[in-house]
Design a protein around this motif. Sequence first.
Motif, PDB file in Angstrom:
ATOM      1  N   VAL A  19       0.850  -1.187   0.000  1.00 26.90           N
ATOM      2  CA  VAL A  19       0.000   0.000   0.000  1.00 26.90           C
ATOM      3  C   VAL A  19       0.887   1.239   0.000  1.00 26.90           C
ATOM      4  O   VAL A  19       1.886   1.298   0.720  1.00 26.90           O
ATOM      5  N   GLU A  20       0.533   2.201  -0.837  1.00 25.20           N
ATOM      6  CA  GLU A  20       1.251   3.477  -0.918  1.00 25.20           C
ATOM      7  C   GLU A  20       2.760   3.266  -1.077  1.00 25.20           C
ATOM      8  O   GLU A  20       3.572   3.932  -0.440  1.00 25.20           O
ATOM      9  N   GLY A  21       3.134   2.292  -1.908  1.00 30.32           N
ATOM     10  CA  GLY A  21       4.540   2.050  -2.181  1.00 30.32           C
ATOM     11  C   GLY A  21       5.299   1.329  -1.086  1.00 30.32           C
ATOM     12  O   GLY A  21       6.513   1.179  -1.160  1.00 30.32           O
ATOM     13  N   ARG A  22       4.602   0.875  -0.062  1.00 27.78           N
ATOM     14  CA  ARG A  22       5.243   0.154   1.046  1.00 27.78           C
ATOM     15  C   ARG A  22       4.758  -1.284   1.078  1.00 27.78           C
ATOM     16  O   ARG A  22       3.636  -1.580   0.679  1.00 27.78           O
ATOM     17  N   ARG A  23       5.614  -2.157   1.599  1.00 29.06           N
ATOM     18  CA  ARG A  23       5.247  -3.561   1.806  1.00 29.06           C
ATOM     19  C   ARG A  23       5.281  -3.814   3.305  1.00 29.06           C
ATOM     20  O   ARG A  23       6.309  -3.643   3.951  1.00 29.06           O
ATOM     21  N   LEU A  24       4.154  -4.223   3.844  1.00 32.70           N
ATOM     22  CA  LEU A  24       4.044  -4.539   5.266  1.00 32.70           C
ATOM     23  C   LEU A  24       3.602  -5.983   5.394  1.00 32.70           C
ATOM     24  O   LEU A  24       2.753  -6.449   4.630  1.00 32.70           O
ATOM     25  N   GLN A  25       4.154  -6.689   6.369  1.00 34.21           N
ATOM     26  CA  GLN A  25       3.746  -8.081   6.564  1.00 34.21           C
ATOM     27  C   GLN A  25       3.854  -8.431   8.033  1.00 34.21           C
ATOM     28  O   GLN A  25       4.592  -7.806   8.787  1.00 34.21           O
ATOM     29  N   GLY A  26       3.107  -9.457   8.415  1.00 34.51           N
ATOM     30  CA  GLY A  26       3.183  -9.909   9.788  1.00 34.51           C
ATOM     31  C   GLY A  26       2.127 -10.946  10.112  1.00 34.51           C
ATOM     32  O   GLY A  26       1.417 -11.456   9.243  1.00 34.51           O
ATOM     33  N   THR A  27       2.045 -11.236  11.400  1.00 36.24           N
ATOM     34  CA  THR A  27       1.118 -12.222  11.934  1.00 36.24           C
ATOM     35  C   THR A  27      -0.082 -11.509  12.539  1.00 36.24           C
ATOM     36  O   THR A  27       0.082 -10.561  13.309  1.00 36.24           O
ATOM     37  N   VAL A  28      -1.275 -11.966  12.194  1.00 36.94           N
ATOM     38  CA  VAL A  28      -2.497 -11.379  12.734  1.00 36.94           C
ATOM     39  C   VAL A  28      -2.644 -11.823  14.182  1.00 36.94           C
ATOM     40  O   VAL A  28      -2.667 -13.019  14.482  1.00 36.94           O
ATOM     41  N   ARG A  29      -2.712 -10.859  15.089  1.00 36.76           N
ATOM     42  CA  ARG A  29      -2.862 -11.155  16.520  1.00 36.76           C
ATOM     43  C   ARG A  29      -4.293 -10.967  17.003  1.00 36.76           C
ATOM     44  O   ARG A  29      -4.679 -11.521  18.024  1.00 36.76           O
ATOM     45  N   HIS A  30      -5.081 -10.173  16.280  1.00 37.14           N
ATOM     46  CA  HIS A  30      -6.461  -9.928  16.699  1.00 37.14           C
ATOM     47  C   HIS A  30      -7.262  -9.465  15.482  1.00 37.14           C
ATOM     48  O   HIS A  30      -6.774  -8.669  14.696  1.00 37.14           O
ATOM     49  N   ALA A  31      -8.469  -9.980  15.332  1.00 37.35           N
ATOM     50  CA  ALA A  31      -9.379  -9.554  14.270  1.00 37.35           C
ATOM     51  C   ALA A  31     -10.694  -9.131  14.904  1.00 37.35           C
ATOM     52  O   ALA A  31     -11.195  -9.795  15.812  1.00 37.35           O
ATOM     53  N   GLU A  32     -11.238  -8.012  14.432  1.00 31.29           N
ATOM     54  CA  GLU A  32     -12.468  -7.486  15.015  1.00 31.29           C
ATOM     55  C   GLU A  32     -13.352  -6.913  13.925  1.00 31.29           C
ATOM     56  O   GLU A  32     -12.916  -6.083  13.131  1.00 31.29           O
ATOM     57  N   ARG A  33     -14.604  -7.363  13.889  1.00 34.00           N
ATOM     58  CA  ARG A  33     -15.588  -6.812  12.955  1.00 34.00           C
ATOM     59  C   ARG A  33     -16.149  -5.551  13.606  1.00 34.00           C
ATOM     60  O   ARG A  33     -16.598  -5.578  14.756  1.00 34.00           O
ATOM     61  N   LEU A  34     -16.157  -4.444  12.880  1.00 34.02           N
ATOM     62  CA  LEU A  34     -16.606  -3.167  13.425  1.00 34.02           C
ATOM     63  C   LEU A  34     -18.052  -2.886  13.042  1.00 34.02           C
ATOM     64  O   LEU A  34     -18.628  -3.560  12.185  1.00 34.02           O
ATOM     65  N   ASP A  35     -18.640  -1.877  13.683  1.00 37.13           N
ATOM     66  CA  ASP A  35     -20.056  -1.556  13.483  1.00 37.13           C
ATOM     67  C   ASP A  35     -20.401  -1.234  12.034  1.00 37.13           C
ATOM     68  O   ASP A  35     -21.515  -1.469  11.593  1.00 37.13           O
ATOM     69  N   ASP A  36     -19.441  -0.693  11.281  1.00 37.64           N
ATOM     70  CA  ASP A  36     -19.705  -0.345   9.883  1.00 37.64           C
ATOM     71  C   ASP A  36     -19.451  -1.515   8.924  1.00 37.64           C
ATOM     72  O   ASP A  36     -19.363  -1.325   7.717  1.00 37.64           O
ATOM     73  N   GLU A  37     -19.316  -2.735   9.482  1.00 37.64           N
ATOM     74  CA  GLU A  37     -19.089  -3.970   8.727  1.00 37.64           C
ATOM     75  C   GLU A  37     -17.664  -4.099   8.188  1.00 37.64           C
ATOM     76  O   GLU A  37     -17.364  -5.038   7.459  1.00 37.64           O
ATOM     77  N   SER A  38     -16.789  -3.163   8.518  1.00 36.23           N
ATOM     78  CA  SER A  38     -15.391  -3.299   8.125  1.00 36.23           C
ATOM     79  C   SER A  38     -14.712  -4.269   9.101  1.00 36.23           C
ATOM     80  O   SER A  38     -15.269  -4.637  10.138  1.00 36.23           O
ATOM     81  N   LEU A  39     -13.505  -4.685   8.758  1.00 37.36           N
ATOM     82  CA  LEU A  39     -12.737  -5.610   9.578  1.00 37.36           C
ATOM     83  C   LEU A  39     -11.419  -4.951   9.948  1.00 37.36           C
ATOM     84  O   LEU A  39     -10.743  -4.382   9.090  1.00 37.36           O
TER      85      LEU A  39
END
Length: 90
Positions: free
Chosen positions: A63-83
């Motif tokens: 994203v935006e010319g950067r590469r980010l990577q890692g391990t997902v430690r927590h996932a949360e569904r928000l009120d607007d249906e986004s994650l």
Amino acid sequence: MTSISSPAQLEYGLDTLFGRITKSVECRVGLEAVQDDPYRFALRVPAPLPENLDQAKTVVVWVEGRRLQGTVRHAERLDDESLKLEVEPD
């Protein structure tokens, strides 16, 4: 709150009965800081969500010319249906 406006290439790893599989999608994302943990970052993905993204164990995002990577430690569904995925960089 960060607006979700950046197009990104997202790869995410899922653990299945047959081992880990990787899915790849193009979607819009927002990057956020994680409160009280400057090492981690949060990735916010708006609905409609890519298939099984809420079960992702690992992510790689360009994203935006950067590469980010890692391990997902927590996932949360928000009120607007986004994650919101909290990610600990590798």
